[in-house]
Design an enzyme around this catalytic site. Structure first.
Site, PDB file in Angstrom:
ATOM      1  CG  ASP A  31       3.151   9.352   1.436  1.00 18.58           C
ATOM      2  OD1 ASP A  31       3.996  10.215   1.695  1.00 18.58           O
ATOM      3  OD2 ASP A  31       3.027   8.310   2.102  1.00 18.58           O
ATOM      4  CB  SER A  90       3.048   7.108   5.691  1.00 23.41           C
ATOM      5  OG  SER A  90       4.403   7.215   6.080  1.00 23.41           O
ATOM      6  NE  ARG A  95       7.500   0.895   6.080  1.00 16.16           N
ATOM      7  CZ  ARG A  95       7.801   1.288   7.308  1.00 16.16           C
ATOM      8  NH1 ARG A  95       8.556   0.529   8.083  1.00 16.16           N
ATOM      9  NH2 ARG A  95       7.339   2.440   7.785  1.00 16.16           N
ATOM     10  CG  ASP A  99      -3.194   9.932   1.018  1.00 15.76           C
ATOM     11  OD1 ASP A  99      -2.714   9.211   1.906  1.00 15.76           O
ATOM     12  OD2 ASP A  99      -2.752   9.962  -0.144  1.00 15.76           O
ATOM     13  CG  ASP A 102      -2.389  10.029  -4.150  1.00 18.97           C
ATOM     14  OD1 ASP A 102      -2.732   9.597  -3.033  1.00 18.97           O
ATOM     15  OD2 ASP A 102      -1.267   9.804  -4.649  1.00 18.97           O
ATOM     16  CG  ASN A 129       8.396   6.682   7.576  1.00 23.32           C
ATOM     17  OD1 ASN A 129       9.143   6.528   8.543  1.00 23.32           O
ATOM     18  ND2 ASN A 129       8.284   5.794   6.614  1.00 23.32           N
TER      19      ASN A 129
END
Ligand code: BG6
Ligand code: MG
Length: 211
Positions: A9, A114, A47, A7, A168, A116
C-alpha cells in the site's frame, strides 16, 4: 545475493484512497468528520490500530466486540472497492523496475501489513513479479516490528543484510532497519528522514542506482 522487499500500500499501488473512503464511511455513520489529513496517520498502521486512531479523532468509545464489528464493516466496504482494482492502478514506474529485477534474477518479496494483500496482487496482476509474499495473514506483530520483513527474507532464504526494503511509512523504515536491512523511502524526504535513500516514486529508478 541482493533481495528486494516491497511494502504494498502506497509503494506499489495507491490503495490509501480506498482505505480512506472506507474509514470515512464509518466516521460518517458515527457522526464525525474524518479528513484526508487525518487519514495520513493511518498509513502503514494495522487495521485495529487504525480504528483506534479513528475513534480517538471522533472521541468515541467502543467495547472490544463493537470494535471487531466496526473493523469488519470497514473491511467489507474496503474489499468491495479493491475487488474492482485494475492493473492501471499500479503506481508510475513500478512495473518497469519490477521487470528489470526479474530480468536480472533478483529475488523479490512483498512485506505488507495488509490481510488483503492477495486480492490486490491478483486484481492488479502484480503477483507475477514476486517470488514470495509475507503479509498480515502470516505475522502477529505490526511494523515497526521487523517480523513481516524477516518473514519475507526467510521465505526466500535470503540473509537480512542482503535485503533492501521499499517503504512509504516511517514505521516501515524503522521495521526494515530493525530487521538489519537497508531501507529506501518512497515519498517525502522530510518525512522519511531515517531512510538510507528517498525517492519520490519509481519513475526512472533502476538497479544501477541501488548498487
Ligand atoms: C497497510 C496500510 O499496508 O495495511 C494500512 O498502509 C492498513 O493503512 C494496513 O490499515 C492493514 O490493512 P488491511 O487490508 O489488512 O486492513
Ligand atoms: Mg505503505
Amino acid at each position: 545475493m541482493m533481495t528486494c522487499i516491497f511494502d504494498l500500500d502506497g509503494v506499489l499501488v495507491d490503495s490509501a484512497k480506498y482505505h480512506y473512503l472506507a474509514w470515512k464511511a464509518l466516521a460518517d455513520k458515527l457522526g464525525f468528520v474524518f479528513t484526508e489529513q487525518d487519514n495520513e496517520r493511518l498509513k502503514g498502521v494495522s487495521r485495529m490500530k487504525s480504528l483506534e486512531i479513528l475513534l480517538e479523532i471522533g472521541k468515541i468509545n467502543m467495547t472490544d466486540a463493537e470494535k471487531e464489528e466496526a473493523a469488519d464493516e470497514k473491511n467489507k466496504l474496503y474489499r468491495s472497492y479493491i475487488s474492482k482494482m485494475t492493473p492501471e492502478e499500479i503506481l508510475p514506474g513500478v512495473e518497469d523496475f519490477l521487470k528489470e529485477l526479474k530480468s536480472l534474477n533478483i529475488k523479490t518479496a512483498i512485506g505488507s501489513a495488509s490481510k488483503n494483500t492477495s486480492l490486490i496482487m491478483e486484481r492488479t496482476g502484480l503477483d507475477k513479479y514476486f517470488d514470495a509474499i509475507a503479509d498480515g495473514t502470516m505475522v502477529s506483530k505490526a511494523k515497526p516490528d521487523p517480523e513481516v520483513f524477516l518473514k519475507g527474507a526467510e521465505l526466500l532464504g535470503s540473509d537480512p543484510k542482503d535485503c533492501i526494503v521499499f517503504e512509504d511509512s516511517e514505521a516501515g523504515i524503522e521495521a526494515a532497519h530493525r530487521a538489519g536491512m537497508k531501507a529506501i523511502g518512497i515519498g517525502d524526504e522530510n518525512v522519511l528522514k531515517e531512510a538510507d535513500l528517498v525517492i519520490k516514486n519509481f519513475v526512472g529508478f533502476n538497479v544501477k542506482m541501488l548498487r
